[in-house]
Scaffold this motif. Sequence first.
Motif, PDB file in Angstrom:
ATOM      1  N   ALA A 122       7.822 -11.965  20.814  1.00 18.28           N
ATOM      2  CA  ALA A 122       8.728 -12.926  21.465  1.00 18.28           C
ATOM      3  C   ALA A 122       7.995 -14.077  22.163  1.00 18.28           C
ATOM      4  O   ALA A 122       8.279 -15.258  21.919  1.00 18.28           O
ATOM      5  CB  ALA A 122       9.603 -12.183  22.470  1.00 18.28           C
ATOM      6  N   ARG A 123       7.066 -13.733  23.033  1.00 18.57           N
ATOM      7  CA  ARG A 123       6.411 -14.764  23.855  1.00 18.57           C
ATOM      8  C   ARG A 123       5.649 -15.764  22.997  1.00 18.57           C
ATOM      9  O   ARG A 123       5.616 -16.968  23.297  1.00 18.57           O
ATOM     10  CB  ARG A 123       5.475 -14.077  24.854  1.00 18.57           C
ATOM     11  N   ALA A 124       5.030 -15.274  21.926  1.00 21.27           N
ATOM     12  CA  ALA A 124       4.237 -16.161  21.065  1.00 21.27           C
ATOM     13  C   ALA A 124       5.100 -17.199  20.361  1.00 21.27           C
ATOM     14  O   ALA A 124       4.662 -18.331  20.143  1.00 21.27           O
ATOM     15  CB  ALA A 124       3.457 -15.344  20.043  1.00 21.27           C
ATOM     16  N   VAL A 125       6.326 -16.839  19.987  1.00 18.94           N
ATOM     17  CA  VAL A 125       7.219 -17.820  19.366  1.00 18.94           C
ATOM     18  C   VAL A 125       7.483 -18.969  20.331  1.00 18.94           C
ATOM     19  O   VAL A 125       7.414 -20.143  19.958  1.00 18.94           O
ATOM     20  CB  VAL A 125       8.540 -17.151  18.922  1.00 18.94           C
ATOM     21  N   LEU A 126       7.761 -18.633  21.583  1.00 17.14           N
ATOM     22  CA  LEU A 126       7.994 -19.663  22.587  1.00 17.14           C
ATOM     23  C   LEU A 126       6.729 -20.492  22.826  1.00 17.14           C
ATOM     24  O   LEU A 126       6.766 -21.725  22.789  1.00 17.14           O
ATOM     25  CB  LEU A 126       8.465 -19.027  23.892  1.00 17.14           C
ATOM     26  N   ALA A 127       5.608 -19.805  23.042  1.00 17.30           N
ATOM     27  CA  ALA A 127       4.368 -20.510  23.404  1.00 17.30           C
ATOM     28  C   ALA A 127       3.862 -21.400  22.267  1.00 17.30           C
ATOM     29  O   ALA A 127       3.449 -22.543  22.499  1.00 17.30           O
ATOM     30  CB  ALA A 127       3.299 -19.497  23.804  1.00 17.30           C
ATOM     31  N   CYS A 128       3.898 -20.885  21.039  1.00 21.04           N
ATOM     32  CA  CYS A 128       3.399 -21.668  19.898  1.00 21.04           C
ATOM     33  C   CYS A 128       4.320 -22.847  19.607  1.00 21.04           C
ATOM     34  O   CYS A 128       3.855 -23.957  19.330  1.00 21.04           O
ATOM     35  CB  CYS A 128       3.251 -20.787  18.667  1.00 21.04           C
ATOM     36  N   SER A 129       5.629 -22.603  19.671  1.00 23.50           N
ATOM     37  CA  SER A 129       6.581 -23.678  19.395  1.00 23.50           C
ATOM     38  C   SER A 129       6.475 -24.780  20.444  1.00 23.50           C
ATOM     39  O   SER A 129       6.504 -25.979  20.121  1.00 23.50           O
ATOM     40  CB  SER A 129       8.006 -23.124  19.356  1.00 23.50           C
ATOM     41  N   THR A 165      12.552  -3.387  18.486  1.00 29.33           N
ATOM     42  CA  THR A 165      13.733  -4.147  18.089  1.00 29.33           C
ATOM     43  C   THR A 165      14.013  -5.283  19.069  1.00 29.33           C
ATOM     44  O   THR A 165      14.289  -6.422  18.668  1.00 29.33           O
ATOM     45  CB  THR A 165      14.963  -3.220  17.994  1.00 29.33           C
ATOM     46  N   SER A 166      13.931  -4.990  20.351  1.00 32.72           N
ATOM     47  CA  SER A 166      14.256  -6.016  21.351  1.00 32.72           C
ATOM     48  C   SER A 166      13.315  -7.212  21.264  1.00 32.72           C
ATOM     49  O   SER A 166      13.740  -8.352  21.482  1.00 32.72           O
ATOM     50  CB  SER A 166      14.229  -5.417  22.762  1.00 32.72           C
ATOM     51  N   THR A 167      12.049  -6.975  20.918  1.00 33.05           N
ATOM     52  CA  THR A 167      11.104  -8.100  20.825  1.00 33.05           C
ATOM     53  C   THR A 167      11.313  -8.895  19.541  1.00 33.05           C
ATOM     54  O   THR A 167      11.143 -10.117  19.537  1.00 33.05           O
ATOM     55  CB  THR A 167       9.641  -7.637  20.927  1.00 33.05           C
ATOM     56  N   LYS A 168      11.693  -8.227  18.446  1.00 35.62           N
ATOM     57  CA  LYS A 168      11.961  -8.955  17.196  1.00 35.62           C
ATOM     58  C   LYS A 168      13.260  -9.755  17.321  1.00 35.62           C
ATOM     59  O   LYS A 168      13.346 -10.890  16.849  1.00 35.62           O
ATOM     60  CB  LYS A 168      12.039  -7.994  16.009  1.00 35.62           C
ATOM     61  N   TYR A 169      14.272  -9.167  17.964  1.00 38.99           N
ATOM     62  CA  TYR A 169      15.519  -9.901  18.173  1.00 38.99           C
ATOM     63  C   TYR A 169      15.310 -11.082  19.114  1.00 38.99           C
ATOM     64  O   TYR A 169      15.947 -12.132  18.967  1.00 38.99           O
ATOM     65  CB  TYR A 169      16.598  -8.968  18.725  1.00 38.99           C
ATOM     66  N   MET A 171      12.701 -12.939  19.216  1.00 36.06           N
ATOM     67  CA  MET A 171      12.165 -14.019  18.373  1.00 36.06           C
ATOM     68  C   MET A 171      13.309 -14.801  17.737  1.00 36.06           C
ATOM     69  O   MET A 171      13.304 -16.035  17.704  1.00 36.06           O
ATOM     70  CB  MET A 171      11.267 -13.440  17.275  1.00 36.06           C
ATOM     71  N   THR A 172      14.288 -14.064  17.229  1.00 32.64           N
ATOM     72  CA  THR A 172      15.427 -14.691  16.563  1.00 32.64           C
ATOM     73  C   THR A 172      16.279 -15.468  17.556  1.00 32.64           C
ATOM     74  O   THR A 172      16.707 -16.605  17.279  1.00 32.64           O
ATOM     75  CB  THR A 172      16.273 -13.625  15.849  1.00 32.64           C
ATOM     76  N   MET A 173      16.528 -14.882  18.727  1.00 30.97           N
ATOM     77  CA  MET A 173      17.371 -15.563  19.717  1.00 30.97           C
ATOM     78  C   MET A 173      16.715 -16.839  20.230  1.00 30.97           C
ATOM     79  O   MET A 173      17.383 -17.871  20.414  1.00 30.97           O
ATOM     80  CB  MET A 173      17.703 -14.606  20.861  1.00 30.97           C
ATOM     81  N   ASN A 190      14.334 -22.118  11.702  1.00 31.00           N
ATOM     82  CA  ASN A 190      14.986 -20.998  11.018  1.00 31.00           C
ATOM     83  C   ASN A 190      14.155 -19.738  11.178  1.00 31.00           C
ATOM     84  O   ASN A 190      13.000 -19.783  11.616  1.00 31.00           O
ATOM     85  CB  ASN A 190      15.140 -21.311   9.519  1.00 31.00           C
ATOM     86  N   THR A 191      14.762 -18.602  10.805  1.00 34.22           N
ATOM     87  CA  THR A 191      14.016 -17.342  10.743  1.00 34.22           C
ATOM     88  C   THR A 191      14.098 -16.808   9.324  1.00 34.22           C
ATOM     89  O   THR A 191      15.010 -17.147   8.561  1.00 34.22           O
ATOM     90  CB  THR A 191      14.564 -16.288  11.713  1.00 34.22           C
ATOM     91  N   LEU A 192      13.131 -15.962   8.977  1.00 35.35           N
ATOM     92  CA  LEU A 192      13.082 -15.371   7.640  1.00 35.35           C
ATOM     93  C   LEU A 192      12.728 -13.898   7.752  1.00 35.35           C
ATOM     94  O   LEU A 192      11.850 -13.521   8.535  1.00 35.35           O
ATOM     95  CB  LEU A 192      12.029 -16.099   6.785  1.00 35.35           C
TER      96      LEU A 192
END
Length: 275
Positions: A122-129, A165-169, A171-173, A190-192
């Motif tokens: 989760a955190r990496a999606v936010l930080a990288c984006s 599950t909570s960390t993968k979700y 990422m999507t949220m 998007n997500t894949l």
Amino acid sequence: MNTLKNQTVFITGASRGIGRAIALACARQGANVVIAAKSDTPHPKLPGTIHTVAEEVREAGGQALPLVLDVRDEDQIKQRIDEAAEHFGGIDALINNAGAIRLTGVENLKVSRFDLLHQVNARAVLACSQAALPWLKKSRRAHILSMSPPLNLDPKWFAQFGPYTSTKYAMTMISIGMAQEFKRYGIAVNTLWPKTLISTAAIEHEAGGAQMMAQGRTPEIMADAAVSILNHSIEEMTGQNLIDEDVLRQDGVTDFEGYRYEANDKPLLPDLYLD
């Protein structure tokens, strides 16, 4: 659809598995590929480093920049993204592929392991984006694509491994939010997720071993779907939680047998979170 020629694609976790496959698929379309991962030196059990993948990218027709990156380190993330952008003159796509997995419930999961799952997923999606955003704003075809599932709130997906599950979700949220937030900048988000199990080292060592691997597909199906998404405009595709096979079917692909990890008659295993 366009091709990725001269587009710069920054891929986290790109030294093996799905990340490596995406790197090579982008390279075959002539992209500049940033291979960002921790694997600087060979691992005793796992094949591939950022340097071996960089060589493969060049052989496939792309430009390569291997960079050591730990996605838990926000300062290093910014440094590497800026370094890549300066090297290639910008960034057009960010692929949030790095991931951590541990299929364990709350009772038996160390809190430190949950911290790792949260940071790498989760955190990496936010930080990288966030770090890539200034560069993506300058691109005419900007994309953020994260490897995370559609949101399925059936309790069975939480019963045995709710922490993962909570960390993968998450990422999507975060991705659903960014799609709305960044629309004004012309950035597609998007997500894949794979329809079936993808046979990678993570599955072999963390989930089901060789028997499960035999009922999966190769990472190439995710790579082909990812490249297809990157070739769509924001007007065609943003804010979507996509499945690899569905993306390719929209492109006219009907035969998926070539993606099987092993040629056998065993039924393919559906991936997590898909009913």
